[in-house]
Design a protein around this motif. Structure first.
Motif, PDB file in Angstrom:
ATOM      1  N   VAL A 177     -51.973 -73.487  21.158  1.00 44.39           N
ATOM      2  CA  VAL A 177     -51.281 -72.334  21.734  1.00 44.39           C
ATOM      3  C   VAL A 177     -50.090 -72.805  22.559  1.00 44.39           C
ATOM      4  O   VAL A 177     -49.009 -72.207  22.535  1.00 44.39           O
ATOM      5  N   ARG A 178     -50.257 -73.894  23.309  1.00 42.75           N
ATOM      6  CA  ARG A 178     -49.146 -74.468  24.082  1.00 42.75           C
ATOM      7  C   ARG A 178     -47.971 -74.827  23.163  1.00 42.75           C
ATOM      8  O   ARG A 178     -46.809 -74.534  23.471  1.00 42.75           O
ATOM      9  N   GLN A 179     -48.285 -75.443  22.033  1.00 44.27           N
ATOM     10  CA  GLN A 179     -47.227 -75.823  21.092  1.00 44.27           C
ATOM     11  C   GLN A 179     -46.503 -74.595  20.547  1.00 44.27           C
ATOM     12  O   GLN A 179     -45.277 -74.600  20.382  1.00 44.27           O
ATOM     13  N   ALA A 180     -47.260 -73.544  20.258  1.00 47.46           N
ATOM     14  CA  ALA A 180     -46.662 -72.313  19.734  1.00 47.46           C
ATOM     15  C   ALA A 180     -45.705 -71.702  20.760  1.00 47.46           C
ATOM     16  O   ALA A 180     -44.604 -71.252  20.415  1.00 47.46           O
ATOM     17  N   TYR A 211     -51.108 -62.676  15.684  1.00 45.38           N
ATOM     18  CA  TYR A 211     -50.749 -62.721  14.263  1.00 45.38           C
ATOM     19  C   TYR A 211     -50.182 -61.382  13.796  1.00 45.38           C
ATOM     20  O   TYR A 211     -49.320 -61.324  12.912  1.00 45.38           O
ATOM     21  N   ARG A 212     -50.647 -60.304  14.385  1.00 44.82           N
ATOM     22  CA  ARG A 212     -50.100 -58.981  14.031  1.00 44.82           C
ATOM     23  C   ARG A 212     -48.605 -58.939  14.354  1.00 44.82           C
ATOM     24  O   ARG A 212     -47.805 -58.400  13.579  1.00 44.82           O
ATOM     25  N   GLU A 218     -42.030 -61.365  10.781  1.00 45.94           N
ATOM     26  CA  GLU A 218     -41.700 -61.926   9.476  1.00 45.94           C
ATOM     27  C   GLU A 218     -41.258 -60.841   8.506  1.00 45.94           C
ATOM     28  O   GLU A 218     -40.367 -61.064   7.675  1.00 45.94           O
ATOM     29  N   ARG A 219     -41.859 -59.681   8.595  1.00 44.22           N
ATOM     30  CA  ARG A 219     -41.422 -58.570   7.737  1.00 44.22           C
ATOM     31  C   ARG A 219     -39.973 -58.195   8.039  1.00 44.22           C
ATOM     32  O   ARG A 219     -39.200 -57.888   7.140  1.00 44.22           O
ATOM     33  N   ILE A 255     -45.550 -69.720  13.022  1.00 41.33           N
ATOM     34  CA  ILE A 255     -44.508 -69.562  14.046  1.00 41.33           C
ATOM     35  C   ILE A 255     -43.431 -70.627  13.882  1.00 41.33           C
ATOM     36  O   ILE A 255     -42.227 -70.340  13.957  1.00 41.33           O
ATOM     37  N   ALA A 256     -43.849 -71.864  13.620  1.00 36.90           N
ATOM     38  CA  ALA A 256     -42.879 -72.949  13.406  1.00 36.90           C
ATOM     39  C   ALA A 256     -42.023 -72.662  12.182  1.00 36.90           C
ATOM     40  O   ALA A 256     -40.809 -72.939  12.169  1.00 36.90           O
TER      41      ALA A 256
END
Length: 297
Positions: A177-180, A211-212, A218-219, A255-256
């Motif tokens: 989560v920290r990386q995200a 994720y939602r 992304e959409r 996310i990346a």
């Protein structure tokens, strides 16, 4: 010169154009079939080792996925590699390594096939060390679908979780989560108040909320998001800490992919607790949710 002007019939133009678009799709379907077959062979050997170890059979908690991209196969193949590598480290003192990335010209499905091959080779070596023969090669699956193959990958990952001596802990999910959060960058939202009584199920639900928002973002960017049935997943009550870790790993990778990997990611202003509980992971995931809310808007 345009094809029509050259005297080529209209239906021939349609066929020619259709072939151009169909060829990459056919190639991907063939590659997904190879991934599905490689995964089935690996899963058979996972079950063989599980039987020797006397580890429990994990009850299926099948994801409901209506769409996915080839990149999700690649992300999950990396998770499978990490699980097999961790198991080999625990049982045979093999060195811990990271899976290869996907920086080459090959497609994501081809890259996933390569990572699976490396993971399976390490698994076969582990079977040999414990004195067990590999499982017979399974029959090819009929017309495997990408989303179904991804679900089978997740189920294989869950089975490997049950075979690990040292299960995944909240601190490992915390680091993902920290990386995200670092990938998304500044401004960093304030850290909310710590709430007690959080379980892996609570972490899992918070990650589903994240994720939602990734799906929405992304959409908006015309990317193909992971079509996971979030409402169904939120009803699960049998969530393990390793399930939250697996979802966080996939979330981080998406996310990346969405924002691009950052080599100069800023340092977070949040102090890492000396011992990480589920409540700490949930609190940090709330920060990630706030960041993603801004991205989705």
């Amino acid at each position: 010169m345009p094809l029509r002007a050259a005297g080529i019939p209209a239906f021939a133009v349609w066929l020619f154009g259709g072939a151009l678009f169909a060829t990459p799709l056919i190639a991907q379907e063939a590659r997904v079939a190879e991934v599905a077959q490689a995964l089935a062979a690996m899963r058979a050997d996972v079950d063989e080792l599980r039987f020797v170890m006397g580890a429990p059979v994990v009850a299926p908690a099948r994801w409901s996925v209506n769409s996915a991209g080839a990149r999700h196969l690649f992300y999950t193949s990396q998770t499978l590699f990490r699980k097999v590598n961790r198991l080999a480290n625990e049982l045979a003192a093999e060195p811990m390594t990271e899976p290869p990335g996907h920086d080459g010209p090959e497609g994501a499905a081809s890259a996933a096939l390569n990572v699976l091959a490396l993971a399976h080779a390490e698994l076969r070596a582990l079977l040999e060390r414990v004195g067990t023969e590999p499982a017979p090669a399974p029959a090819p699956a009929a017309n495997p679908v990408l989303a179904d193959t991804l679900v089978q990958m997740v189920e294989t990952s869950r089975q490997l979780n049950a075979m690990l001596v040292h299960e995944y802990r909240p601190t490992e999910t915390y680091e993902l989560v920290r990386q995200a959060i670092r990938h998304l960058g500044e401004p960093f939202p304030p850290l909310p108040r710590l709430v007690g009584g959080v379980t892996p199920t609570g972490i899992y639900q918070k990650l589903l909320d994240c994720y939602r928002l990734v799906w929405q973002a992304e959409r908006r960017r015309d990317m193909r998001p992971l079509g996971l049935n979030l409402r169904r997943e939120r009803r699960r009550v049998d969530v393990e800490a390793s399930d939250a870790y697996d979802l966080a790993q996939l979330l981080l990778a998406d996310i990346a992919y969405m924002v691009g990997r950052r080599e100069d990611a800023p340092v977070l202003p949040y102090r890492r607790p000396p011992y990480v509980y589920s409540a700490h992971v949930h609190r940090l995931a709330s920060v990630l949710e706030a960041q993603l809310g801004a991205v989705a808007r």
